[in-house]
Design an enzyme around this catalytic site. Structure first.
Site, PDB file in Angstrom:
ATOM      1  N   LYS A 119     102.698  10.496  54.064  1.00 28.34           N
ATOM      2  CA  LYS A 119     103.571  11.508  53.338  1.00 28.34           C
ATOM      3  C   LYS A 119     104.256  12.619  54.052  1.00 28.34           C
ATOM      4  O   LYS A 119     103.851  13.448  54.879  1.00 28.34           O
ATOM      5  CB  LYS A 119     102.624  11.931  52.634  1.00 28.34           C
ATOM      6  CG  LYS A 119     103.401  12.670  51.413  1.00 28.34           C
ATOM      7  CD  LYS A 119     102.037  12.459  49.894  1.00 28.34           C
ATOM      8  CE  LYS A 119     103.108  13.957  49.071  1.00 28.34           C
ATOM      9  NZ  LYS A 119     102.708  14.085  48.006  1.00 28.34           N
ATOM     10  N   LYS A 159     106.264   7.873  52.412  1.00 25.42           N
ATOM     11  CA  LYS A 159     106.557   8.319  50.865  1.00 25.42           C
ATOM     12  C   LYS A 159     107.714  10.075  51.687  1.00 25.42           C
ATOM     13  O   LYS A 159     106.995  10.677  52.402  1.00 25.42           O
ATOM     14  CB  LYS A 159     106.252   8.579  50.409  1.00 25.42           C
ATOM     15  CG  LYS A 159     106.314   9.598  48.497  1.00 25.42           C
ATOM     16  CD  LYS A 159     104.927  10.049  48.175  1.00 25.42           C
ATOM     17  CE  LYS A 159     105.688  10.934  47.034  1.00 25.42           C
ATOM     18  NZ  LYS A 159     104.245  11.693  46.270  1.00 25.42           N
TER      19      LYS A 159
HETATM   20  C1  PBG Z   1     101.680  15.443  44.801  1.00 29.06           C
HETATM   21  C2  PBG Z   1     102.881  14.577  44.969  1.00 29.06           C
HETATM   22  C3  PBG Z   1     103.759  14.232  45.076  1.00 29.06           C
HETATM   23  C4  PBG Z   1     104.735  13.775  44.806  1.00 29.06           C
HETATM   24  C5  PBG Z   1     103.975  12.943  43.757  1.00 29.06           C
HETATM   25  N1  PBG Z   1     102.761  13.337  44.077  1.00 29.06           N
HETATM   26  C6  PBG Z   1     104.085  15.679  44.675  1.00 29.06           C
HETATM   27  C7  PBG Z   1     104.525  16.271  45.714  1.00 29.06           C
HETATM   28  O1  PBG Z   1     103.905  16.008  46.981  1.00 29.06           O
HETATM   29  O2  PBG Z   1     105.356  17.343  46.645  1.00 29.06           O
HETATM   30  C8  PBG Z   1     106.160  13.515  44.116  1.00 29.06           C
HETATM   31  C9  PBG Z   1     106.993  11.680  43.420  1.00 29.06           C
HETATM   32  C10 PBG Z   1     108.259  12.006  43.579  1.00 29.06           C
HETATM   33  O3  PBG Z   1     108.723  13.238  43.663  1.00 29.06           O
HETATM   34  O4  PBG Z   1     109.037  11.579  42.756  1.00 29.06           O
HETATM   35  N2  PBG Z   1     100.737  15.077  44.245  1.00 29.06           N
END
Ligand code: PBG
Length: 328
Positions: free
Chosen positions: A201, A253
């Site tokens: 991520k 992601k």
């Molecule tokens: C963290 C989380 C995020 C997203 C999903 N889980 C935000 C981040 O890491 O800042 C982002 C999902 C998206 O942008 O569609 N709980």
């Protein structure tokens, strides 16, 4: 005299002649069963609230969430990923652990609606619940405390499992989070609750609209725990660590700016690979389409197709329900 035979022109175009032929030889195809719909459910609202930066996506009430989850099951998509938006946030994100907290009650609502007909997943992270907006607990000097956060994740995992979730999605990028959540689930007898690990991520500008969706109060960024976008090998390394710790599905992601990482991960592992087509990727297409600059439906299908072709078996996307209709 021998006749001189010209090599024939190689004509790849021949297989593109008709729609039927193109369909027959298509190498990849996204199916509704592979799509997961991320959904927001907010405490203390009577009507669904639109999210201005994500046209078409809402913060659900508990009752509209149930209806939308039932519709997702009807459409035959793979699952839903639930995010809770609490009415109040605090330094430790206590709403995440409270059995009556919005996400925990919404999990029970969703599962009571669809049973095992649809995979109900939950985002296992503190950022929606903390007043500082970080994914973990902070030390006195304001740094994200990895190991203290792990204990909170363990408790959150147990709460989600007690609420009936099928699969949890640890997304905070704390080192060791998958192993800690796995042990917590197992020790509480939830050996069948699976883990979809947000493994690779990246710290991304494309999360912008999501921060509106969950009412995030984050100041600054998440660069001390989410990955640097310069790194692909590190993404593979993170994935392998999560598999060692018990991840059932690993995720990359965002998706679009990281298609190469999806491919490298797909080639390196033997578990299902997911990718998250995130908020900013959604909003860019919606915004351009709203201006009439691109063909919206074609852009959606091409986007999802590219993520699948790169190697994702499962795709989290805000278009899941609509794409399922288009792909029927
Ligand atoms: C963290 C989380 C995020 C997203 C999903 N889980 C935000 C981040 O890491 O800042 C982002 C999902 C998206 O942008 O569609 N709980």
């Amino acid at each position: 005299m021998t006749e001189h035979v010209e090599a024939p022109v190689v004509r790849p175009r021949r297989l593109r002649t008709t729609a039927a032929l193109r369909r027959m030889v298509a190498e990849t195809e996204v199916r509704p069963r592979q799509l997961v719909l991320p959904m927001f459910v907010r405490e203390d609202i009577d009507e669904p609230q639109p999210i201005s930066s994500m046209p078409g996506v809402v913060q659900h009430t508990r009752s509209t969430l149930k209806a939308a989850v039932a519709e997702a099951a009807e459409l035959g998509i793979g699952g839903v990923m639930l995010f809770g938006v609490p009415a109040t946030k605090d330094a430790t994100g206590s709403g995440a652990l409270d059995p009556d907290g919005i996400l925990n009650v919404a999990i029970t609502d969703a599962v009571s609606e669809v049973g095992d007909a649809l995979t109900v997943m939950s985002d296992l992270c503190l950022d929606e619940f903390t007043d500082h907006g970080h994914c973990g607990l902070l030390t006195a000097d304001g740094r994200v405390d990895n190991d203290a956060t792990l204990a909170a994740y363990a408790e959150m995992g147990r709460a989600h499992a007690a609420a009936g979730v099928h699969m949890v999605g640890p997304s905070g990028m704390m080192d060791g989070q998958v192993g800690v959540v796995r042990s917590a689930l197992d020790d509480a007898g939830h050996t069948d609750v699976a883990i979809l690990a947000y493994s690779a991520k990246y710290a991304s500008a494309f999360y912008g609209p999501f921060r509106e969706a969950v009412g995030s109060s984050l100041q600054g960024d998440r660069r001390t725990y989410q990955q640097d976008s310069a790194n692909a090998l590190e993404g593979v390394r993170e994935v392998l660590l999560d598999i060692e710790q018990g991840a059932d599905i690993v995720m990359v992601k965002p998706a679009l700016a990281y298609l190469d990482v999806i491919r490298q991960v797909r080639d390196a592992v033997d578990v299902p690979v997911a990718a998250y087509n995130i908020s900013g990727e959604y909003s860019m297409v919606e915004a351009a389409a709203a201006h009439g600059w691109i063909d919206r439906e074609a852009a959606i299908l091409e986007t999802l197709g590219s993520i699948h072709r790169a190697g994702a078996d499962v795709i989290l996307t805000y278009w899941a329900a609509e794409a399922a209709r288009l792909l029927r």
